[in-house]
Write an enzyme that holds these catalytic residues in place. Structure first.
Site, mmCIF file in Angstrom:
data_model
loop_
_atom_site.group_PDB
_atom_site.id
_atom_site.type_symbol
_atom_site.label_atom_id
_atom_site.label_comp_id
_atom_site.label_asym_id
_atom_site.label_seq_id
_atom_site.Cartn_x
_atom_site.Cartn_y
_atom_site.Cartn_z
ATOM 1 N N SER A 54 17.197 77.839 14.858
ATOM 2 C CA SER A 54 17.211 76.425 15.223
ATOM 3 C C SER A 54 17.939 75.569 14.179
ATOM 4 O O SER A 54 18.887 74.862 14.490
ATOM 5 C CB SER A 54 15.775 75.923 15.393
ATOM 6 O OG SER A 54 15.756 74.541 15.684
ATOM 7 N N SER A 108 21.975 91.664 13.705
ATOM 8 C CA SER A 108 21.343 90.422 14.145
ATOM 9 C C SER A 108 21.809 90.027 15.548
ATOM 10 O O SER A 108 22.994 90.063 15.855
ATOM 11 C CB SER A 108 21.673 89.284 13.177
ATOM 12 O OG SER A 108 21.248 88.043 13.719
ATOM 13 N N ASP A 116 10.070 81.580 6.601
ATOM 14 C CA ASP A 116 9.462 81.515 5.272
ATOM 15 C C ASP A 116 9.117 82.891 4.703
ATOM 16 O O ASP A 116 9.354 83.160 3.523
ATOM 17 C CB ASP A 116 8.186 80.662 5.317
ATOM 18 C CG ASP A 116 8.482 79.174 5.385
ATOM 19 O OD1 ASP A 116 9.573 78.763 4.941
ATOM 20 O OD2 ASP A 116 7.626 78.425 5.889
ATOM 21 N N HIS A 161 13.068 73.805 3.436
ATOM 22 C CA HIS A 161 11.609 73.714 3.296
ATOM 23 C C HIS A 161 11.264 74.306 1.935
ATOM 24 O O HIS A 161 11.851 75.306 1.519
ATOM 25 C CB HIS A 161 10.932 74.498 4.421
ATOM 26 C CG HIS A 161 9.433 74.509 4.367
ATOM 27 N ND1 HIS A 161 8.680 73.400 4.011
ATOM 28 C CD2 HIS A 161 8.533 75.490 4.646
ATOM 29 C CE1 HIS A 161 7.397 73.703 4.065
ATOM 30 N NE2 HIS A 161 7.277 74.963 4.442
ATOM 31 N N GLY A 193 16.190 71.709 14.975
ATOM 32 C CA GLY A 193 17.619 71.932 14.885
ATOM 33 C C GLY A 193 18.416 71.404 16.052
ATOM 34 O O GLY A 193 19.513 70.840 15.879
ATOM 35 N N GLU A 207 0.966 70.192 9.618
ATOM 36 C CA GLU A 207 0.939 71.248 10.635
ATOM 37 C C GLU A 207 -0.477 71.731 10.904
ATOM 38 O O GLU A 207 -0.875 71.915 12.053
ATOM 39 C CB GLU A 207 1.796 72.424 10.175
ATOM 40 C CG GLU A 207 3.281 72.144 10.139
ATOM 41 C CD GLU A 207 4.054 73.230 9.417
ATOM 42 O OE1 GLU A 207 5.300 73.182 9.454
ATOM 43 O OE2 GLU A 207 3.434 74.131 8.810
ATOM 44 N N GLU A 234 -6.528 65.296 31.880
ATOM 45 C CA GLU A 234 -7.052 64.274 30.973
ATOM 46 C C GLU A 234 -6.918 64.646 29.503
ATOM 47 O O GLU A 234 -6.703 63.776 28.659
ATOM 48 C CB GLU A 234 -8.524 64.001 31.305
ATOM 49 C CG GLU A 234 -8.739 63.359 32.649
ATOM 50 C CD GLU A 234 -7.967 62.055 32.816
ATOM 51 O OE1 GLU A 234 -7.827 61.294 31.826
ATOM 52 O OE2 GLU A 234 -7.502 61.790 33.936
#
Length: 342
Positions: free
Chosen positions: A27, A51, A83, A108, A134, A195, A227
Site C-alpha cells: 500500500s 515477490s 513491521d 513507522h 497508500g 490502533e 444500529e
C-alpha cells in the site's frame, strides 16, 4: 504544538540529488515509489526474490531489484515492509550494504523505537509517515494535493537529516497538505495506542459487545447490525469532517443527549484505567516483544483470535446485509488491488 511545514519550506533539490530505494511495494510502497518517480527522483524498488509485487511495479514503469542490490545502489533506503519483516531483512540484506553518508528512512517508528533496527554511525535515520493509506497518498498526489505527513529524526549523522526528510515528504506530496514534526517515540507509541485502544481494538470490541447485548436481549440480529455497525460510518464521517462537536450538532437532540449522558457510563474510569495500562505496555516494549515473538513462533494464538473474529455472528449477518447494498462494495476491488504485497 507541532511545527508545520509546507512546500515553501522544503528544498526539492535535496531529494532530487539522491538515489532512493523503496523496499516493499504494498500500500505505502507503491505510492511512495510512483510519487517520487513523478517528482523527478531517481527511484528503484527493492523486492525479495519471487515477490508477487514485481510484475505490478515493473508494469508501472519502475526498476525492480533484489533488496540487497537496491540498497547497495541507493543512498537513501525507505523501509516499507511489514513491521515484523523489517528487522530480519535489515540485518540480512540492508545493513551489509549501507555506507557512511547513506540515509535509512521509515514510515513507522516501530523497529527503531524498540531496537530491532540499529543503524551504524555515519548513517542518517529519519521517518516520513503519511497520515493516510497508500491509495490515498497516491490518489491525492495525482490530483494535485497530498496527505499530511509526520517527519522525525532518530540519528542525524549528516547534520541535515531533517531537511532531507522534509524534501522527501515534499516529493510524495505531503508538503501540499502540511508536514508536522514528531519523534520516533511519539509516532510509534501514539500509533500503537490509537490502533489498540480506539481505532481497531476498542472500536471493534465496542461494536461486537453492543451487537451481542441486543441479540441476547431478543432483538433481531439484523436490527442489531444496523444500529451497532452499519450506521457507525455516518457518525465517523461526521466526526472526520466536523469534529465531535460538529457531529453532535448534526444528529438528533435525542441522540445527542444519549451521547452526553450515557457515553461516559460505557467509557468510564475503569476503561480509562485499562487504556493507561495498555499505554504502559506499549511504552515499556512489552507489546512489541509479545507481538514479534508471536509472529516468530508461527502465530498460533494470532491465527486463533483472527479465526474467532471471522466466526462471530456479526460477520455472517453483515455479509448477508451488505449483499443487499451493492453500493457499499463499489470501488472495493480497486483499493484491494494495491493494499497488500511487499
Amino acid at each position: 504544538m507541532a511545527n508545520v511545514y509546507y512546500e515553501k519550506d522544503a528544498d526539492s533539490s535535496i531529494i532530487a540529488g539522491r538515489k532512493v530505494a523503496v523496499l516493499g511495494y504494498g500500500s505505502q510502497g507503491h505510492a511512495h515509489a510512483l510519487n517520487l518517480k513523478e517528482s523527478g527522483v531517481d527511484v528503484r524498488v527493492g523486492l525479495r526474490e519471487g515477490s508477487s509485487s514485481r510484475a505490478k511495479a515493473e508494469e508501472a514503469g519502475l526498476r525492480v531489484l533484489d533488496v540487497a542490490s537496491a540498497t547497495a545502489e541507493a543512498d537513501l533506503i525507505m523501509m516499507l515492509l511489514p513491521d515484523t519483516e523489517i528487522g530480519p531483512v535489515y540485518n540480512a540484506e540492508v545493513a551489509p550494504n549501507l555506507s557512511a553518508g547513506d540515509a535509512l528512512f521509515f514510515a513507522h517508528g516501530f523497529n527503531v523505537r524498540f531496537g530491532y533496527v540499529k543503524a551504524p554511525e555515519g548513517v542518517d535515520v529519519a521517518m516520513v509517515a503519511p497520515k493516510g493509506p497508500g491509495h490515498l497518498v497516491r490518489r491525492t498526489y495525482t490530483e494535485g494535493g497530498g496527505v499530511p505527513c509526520l517527519i522525525a529524526v532518530a540519528q542525524d549523522a549528516s547534520g541535515s537529516a531533517k531537511a532531507l526528510a522534509l524534501s522527501y515528504a515534499d516529493a510524495i506530496g505531503g508538503s501540499r497538505a502540511g508536514v508536522l514534526d514528531t519523534t520516533f517515540e511519539e509516532e510509534t507509541e501514539t500509533d500503537l495506542f490509537g490502533e489498540q485502544v480506539v481505532l481497531c481494538g476498542g472500536l471493534t470490541a465496542l461494536v461486537q459487545a453492543g451487537f451481542e447485548t441486543l441479540v441476547e436481549a431478543g432483538y433481531q440480529p439484523e436490527s442489531a447490525y444496523f444500529e451497532c455497525l452499519h450506521e457507525l460510518k455516518l457518525i465517523v464521517d461526521l466526526m472526520y469532517e466536523q469534529g465531535i462537536a460538529g457531529m453532535r450538532y448534526s444528529i438528533s437532540t435525542t441522540a445527542e443527549y444519549g451521547d452526553l449522558t450515557r457515553g461516559p457510563r460505557v467509557i468510564n474510569a475503569a476503561v480509562k484505567a485499562e487504556m493507561k495500562k495498555i499505554l504502559g505496555e506499549i511504552q515499556s516494549g512489552e507489546f512489541a516483544t509479545e507481538f514479534v515473538g508471536e509472529v516468530a513462533s508461527g502465530g498460533a494464538n494470532f491465527t486463533a483470535l483472527r479465526e474467532a473474529g471471522k466466526a462471530h455472528q456479526i460477520e455472517t449477518v453483515g455479509a448477508e446485509l451488505r449483499g443487499m447494498m451493492p453500493w457499499i462494495s463499489a470501488g472495493k476491488a480497486k483499493v484491494e488491488d494495491i493494499s497488500g504485497g511487499d
